[in-house]
Write an enzyme that holds these catalytic residues in place. Sequence first.
Site, short mmCIF file in Angstrom:
data_model
loop_
_atom_site.label_atom_id
_atom_site.label_comp_id
_atom_site.label_asym_id
_atom_site.label_seq_id
_atom_site.Cartn_x
_atom_site.Cartn_y
_atom_site.Cartn_z
N SER A 135 0.85 -1.19 0.00
CA SER A 135 0.00 0.00 0.00
C SER A 135 0.89 1.26 0.00
O SER A 135 1.65 1.48 -0.93
CB SER A 135 -0.95 -0.06 1.19
OG SER A 135 -2.00 0.85 1.04
N GLU A 185 -9.69 -6.68 -3.76
CA GLU A 185 -9.13 -5.62 -2.92
C GLU A 185 -9.54 -4.24 -3.40
O GLU A 185 -10.22 -4.07 -4.41
CB GLU A 185 -7.62 -5.76 -2.86
CG GLU A 185 -6.88 -5.38 -4.12
CD GLU A 185 -5.48 -4.90 -3.76
OE1 GLU A 185 -5.38 -3.74 -3.31
OE2 GLU A 185 -4.53 -5.66 -3.93
N HIS A 222 -6.79 -6.56 0.29
CA HIS A 222 -5.67 -5.61 0.28
C HIS A 222 -4.46 -6.20 0.99
O HIS A 222 -3.32 -5.94 0.61
CB HIS A 222 -6.12 -4.31 0.94
CG HIS A 222 -5.20 -3.16 0.71
ND1 HIS A 222 -4.73 -2.80 -0.53
CD2 HIS A 222 -4.65 -2.27 1.59
CE1 HIS A 222 -3.95 -1.73 -0.42
NE2 HIS A 222 -3.87 -1.41 0.85
#
EC number: 3.4.11.5
Length: 303
Positions: free
Chosen positions: A111, A248, A275
């Site tokens: 991320s 995700e 995710h």
Amino acid sequence: MKQGTTIITLDNGYHLWTNTQGTGDIHLLALHGGPGGNHEYWEDTAKQLAAQGLNVQVHMYDQLGSWYSDQPDYSDPETAKKYLTYDYFLDEVEEVRQKLGIDKFYLIGQSWGGALVQMYAAKYGQHLKGAIISSMVDNIDEYVESINHIRETVLSADQVAYMKQVEADGNYDDPKYQSYVDILNDGYVDRKKPAAISHLISTMATDVYGAFQGDNEFVIKGKLKEWNFRDHLKEIKVPTLLTFGEHETMPIATGKKMAELIPHSRFVTTPEGGHHHMIDNAPVYYDHLATFIRDVENDNFNA
């Protein structure tokens, strides 16, 4: 290299928590997301790679402001101005590399950590054998479009309208709002919630998260609102793995587009992964990662 936890002192005087697991001559430095999250989903990475037949020393750390590292007083405007910047967190990665004494290593980021990987590979790529961008796009607008499309698909029109009204009012602690967030998290962020990384209170560094993201995942008011690295992807010259979960928040289409723009890259997805697909479907996630590292090590990498 010393296994376990080492507290390193940065040149600015702050201290970061670091931890090394695993053995071997291959080094992997792992960056967490958030911004303001922590290292915990990387804790078993060395073990997972060993199960794939690959011995790797995995180094992880909590970025400045995060749970296990020093937490500056960001209410001081000068402190916030100095440390809550892209440049600070990018150069922090390079200083951690130096303090740990590693070079010609692999860098993985989840991320927000994946944004740091993109920037690091473009600026400091001479130190890398390979880069792994896990669940991060190069253009924030496409993420915002994706995550809002997800909630409009999963929730009813009335539920979405309620969420948007709460966001307009800035009342993010609203219990009903949070119950809808939980539905989305269960389906697309943390599909599998291991007890090992649960906490009695939130460990999110909200000052860091707020400065970059804002108040929540759906309305970005912080510095990430301007995130667009697309024109710089061509500057990433090292072998690169892009890995996304198939369920995700980050748009898979953007990941595929990134793979076309990064000169030496490979795109993979994790079935049943959200995710945090390194947890949701660890065998597939780490098979992809081990295969990538092995191919680079054997000079057999191709997209």
